[in-house]
Design a protein around this motif. Structure first.
Motif, PDB file in Angstrom:
ATOM      1  N   GLY A 133       0.764  -1.242   0.000  1.00  0.00           N
ATOM      2  CA  GLY A 133       0.000   0.000   0.000  1.00  0.00           C
ATOM      3  C   GLY A 133       0.787   1.280   0.000  1.00  0.00           C
ATOM      4  N   GLY A 134       2.106   1.199  -0.066  1.00  0.00           N
ATOM      5  CA  GLY A 134       2.927   2.407  -0.092  1.00  0.00           C
ATOM      6  C   GLY A 134       3.459   2.698  -1.482  1.00  0.00           C
ATOM      7  N   SER A 135       4.520   3.510  -1.531  1.00  0.00           N
ATOM      8  CA  SER A 135       5.125   3.869  -2.817  1.00  0.00           C
ATOM      9  C   SER A 135       6.518   3.287  -2.990  1.00  0.00           C
ATOM     10  N   GLY A 136       7.049   2.667  -1.942  1.00  0.00           N
ATOM     11  CA  GLY A 136       8.382   2.082  -2.035  1.00  0.00           C
ATOM     12  C   GLY A 136       9.479   3.122  -2.207  1.00  0.00           C
ATOM     13  N   GLU A 137       9.238   4.349  -1.724  1.00  0.00           N
ATOM     14  CA  GLU A 137      10.189   5.444  -1.900  1.00  0.00           C
ATOM     15  C   GLU A 137      10.958   5.680  -0.599  1.00  0.00           C
ATOM     16  N   SER A 138      12.257   5.406  -0.616  1.00  0.00           N
ATOM     17  CA  SER A 138      13.065   5.512   0.606  1.00  0.00           C
ATOM     18  C   SER A 138      13.875   6.799   0.695  1.00  0.00           C
ATOM     19  N   ASP A 139      13.779   7.670  -0.289  1.00  0.00           N
ATOM     20  CA  ASP A 139      14.523   8.929  -0.315  1.00  0.00           C
ATOM     21  C   ASP A 139      14.078   9.809   0.853  1.00  0.00           C
ATOM     22  N   PHE A 140      14.998  10.126   1.762  1.00  0.00           N
ATOM     23  CA  PHE A 140      14.643  10.865   2.972  1.00  0.00           C
ATOM     24  C   PHE A 140      14.307  12.327   2.700  1.00  0.00           C
ATOM     25  N   ARG A 141      14.551  12.797   1.498  1.00  0.00           N
ATOM     26  CA  ARG A 141      14.190  14.181   1.184  1.00  0.00           C
ATOM     27  C   ARG A 141      12.680  14.382   1.184  1.00  0.00           C
ATOM     28  N   TYR A 142      11.918  13.347   0.901  1.00  0.00           N
ATOM     29  CA  TYR A 142      10.462  13.474   0.930  1.00  0.00           C
ATOM     30  C   TYR A 142       9.939  13.725   2.348  1.00  0.00           C
ATOM     31  N   PRO A 143      10.373  12.963   3.349  1.00  0.00           N
ATOM     32  CA  PRO A 143       9.961  13.307   4.721  1.00  0.00           C
ATOM     33  C   PRO A 143      10.401  14.710   5.137  1.00  0.00           C
ATOM     34  N   MET A 144      11.548  15.161   4.633  1.00  0.00           N
ATOM     35  CA  MET A 144      11.970  16.529   4.945  1.00  0.00           C
ATOM     36  C   MET A 144      10.979  17.548   4.409  1.00  0.00           C
ATOM     37  N   VAL A 145      10.449  17.297   3.224  1.00  0.00           N
ATOM     38  CA  VAL A 145       9.447  18.195   2.641  1.00  0.00           C
ATOM     39  C   VAL A 145       8.213  18.252   3.539  1.00  0.00           C
ATOM     40  N   VAL A 146       7.754  17.096   4.022  1.00  0.00           N
ATOM     41  CA  VAL A 146       6.595  17.060   4.913  1.00  0.00           C
ATOM     42  C   VAL A 146       6.868  17.889   6.160  1.00  0.00           C
ATOM     43  N   ALA A 147       8.049  17.703   6.769  1.00  0.00           N
ATOM     44  CA  ALA A 147       8.401  18.444   7.979  1.00  0.00           C
ATOM     45  C   ALA A 147       8.433  19.946   7.722  1.00  0.00           C
ATOM     46  N   GLU A 148       8.958  20.354   6.584  1.00  0.00           N
ATOM     47  CA  GLU A 148       9.049  21.782   6.263  1.00  0.00           C
ATOM     48  C   GLU A 148       7.678  22.407   6.077  1.00  0.00           C
ATOM     49  N   GLU A 149       6.793  21.713   5.385  1.00  0.00           N
ATOM     50  CA  GLU A 149       5.466  22.284   5.137  1.00  0.00           C
ATOM     51  C   GLU A 149       4.633  22.344   6.419  1.00  0.00           C
ATOM     52  N   LEU A 150       4.752  21.366   7.287  1.00  0.00           N
ATOM     53  CA  LEU A 150       4.042  21.405   8.559  1.00  0.00           C
ATOM     54  C   LEU A 150       4.630  22.469   9.482  1.00  0.00           C
TER      55      LEU A 150
END
Length: 397
Positions: free
Chosen positions: A69-86
């Protein structure tokens, strides 16, 4: 030089794909988080609807494989984007809750679960239907996990778990909890095992929702285990290797906290810059006073230099080369920097900075714990110092 462009620290770090993801996260935050966040803070709990919304837009479970059910994306830059927008809207409690699940807890399930366990837990963690926590700290054992008293004793092919944990993030909401327990008192560092305890198992109870200085909307709790019977299917990883499993995953945990610290410090600085160049004093904008400009110069420099180190650490994490000492440096510097920057930003707001209606006041309360959980600043210094000393272990011999 006239017309010169300022240094863009994000150029070359984020790609077009990351920025497209950012646009979707910005819309998600605008629609699902910003209108409701203060109510969550007052209720001292992030509702399950907010978890489901995060799962629906891909703010949760991005690294979960497609078949679960996920995207299989392990690039940690994506979680950084979430943290920045929140961080831009001051949603610290919500950010901490979902990032705890994705950055800190989820790697254990992804890397240690057998196929049947993955099928059991990963789909719900990707969708937001299952909320996860990890229980290490005890009333008498924090940074020194070898001092824990929670124990699991073999009973046939299963185990009986007894003990108490405290300061557990997502503790009230959690449907699955990774519990660190002693399984062989005489085996030293090989005497600990990880177990997954599910919400409705007999003997598992939750204590009070702890009343904290900050991050009010994030549920932190005491957990109790009284003769909790667990089958072999609830063992996570290898029996006796719990300490090793923890140590192997601490770098990512600490980098996650460092990324949240940087994002929050950047947001605090941005709010402050907007404020001082809108407000006037002594016949001019507060931001045009030399004392203010000098303070802003210090703060902007701290934030920008911190980003440069953190981005290098993220690249190393993506490549699988980030060391424990390097992650500890990122956590130590970024969280201490966040506290310094947020405090000094609040000062520039004057009396309004002490009013809860301003996000800088909430950020000031929320930031203080960053230098404590995930390993205190003093523990980070010890880890970094040991790493330095080991380079000289054979010096003079």
């Amino acid at each position: 030089m006239s017309g010169a462009k300022s240094l863009n620290l994000r150029a070359g770090f984020y790609t077009e794909d990351h920025e497209a993801y950012r646009a979707s996260m910005r819309e998600f935050v605008r629609r699902e988080v910003e209108p409701h966040y203060l109510a969550w803070e007052e209720a001292r709990l992030v509702p399950r609807d907010a978890w489901l919304a995060a799962g629906e837009v891909g703010a949760l479970g991005l690294s979960v494989p497609d078949e679960f059910g996920g995207s299989g994306e392990s690039d940690f830059r994506y979680p950084m984007v979430v943290a920045e927008e929140l961080a831009k809207v001051g949603a610290t409690s919500y950010c901490l809750s979902i990032r705890l699940q994705d950055d800190i807890v989820l790697p254990y399930f992804l890397e240690l679960c057998r196929d049947d366990q993955k099928q059991r837990w990963l789909p719900g963690m990707a969708s937001g239907e299952l909320i996860a926590a990890i229980a290490m700290t005890e009333p008498g054992a924090g940074s020194d996990l070898r001092g824990i008293r929670t124990s699991a004793v073999r009973d046939g092919d299963g185990w009986v778990l007894n003990g108490q944990k405290t300061f557990i993030t997502n503790g009230i909401n959690a449907d699955v909890v990774i519990v660190f327990a002693r399984t062989d008192p005489g085996a030293g560092s090989h005497g600990f095992t990880l177990f997954v305890v599910e919400r409705d198992v007999a003997g598992f109870t939750r204590g009070r929702k702890l009343d904290k200085v900050g991050i009010a909307g994030q549920d932190t709790a005491e957990l109790f285990f009284s003769d909790v019977r667990l089958g072999p299917e609830n063992v996570l990883g290898e029996v006796g290797e719990g300490m090793i499993h923890l140590l192997q995953r601490l770098p990512k945990e600490r980098l996650s906290l460092a990324a949240q610290a940087l994002a929050s410090a950047e947001a605090a600085l941005r709010w402050t810059q907007d404020y001082v160049f809108e407000r006037t004093a002594f016949g001019q904008r507060v931001g045009d006073l030399q004392a203010t400009r000098f303070e802003l110069a210090d703060l902007a420099t701290e934030v920008d230099v911190s980003r440069a180190y953190l981005q290098n650490a993220v690249i190393a994490l993506n490549e699988g080369t980030l060391t424990t000492a390097e992650a500890s440096k990122a956590k130590l510097w970024s969280t201490e920097m966040q506290v310094r920057v947020t405090s000094r930003c609040l000062q520039l707001f004057g009396g309004y900075g002490y009013m809860n209606e301003y996000p800088i006041a909430r950020a000031y309360r929320d930031c203080r714990v960053q230098t404590i959980y995930g390993g205190t600043s003093q523990i980070m210094k010890e880890i970094i110092g040991r790493d330095i000393a080991e380079r000289y272990s054979s010096y003079g011999q």
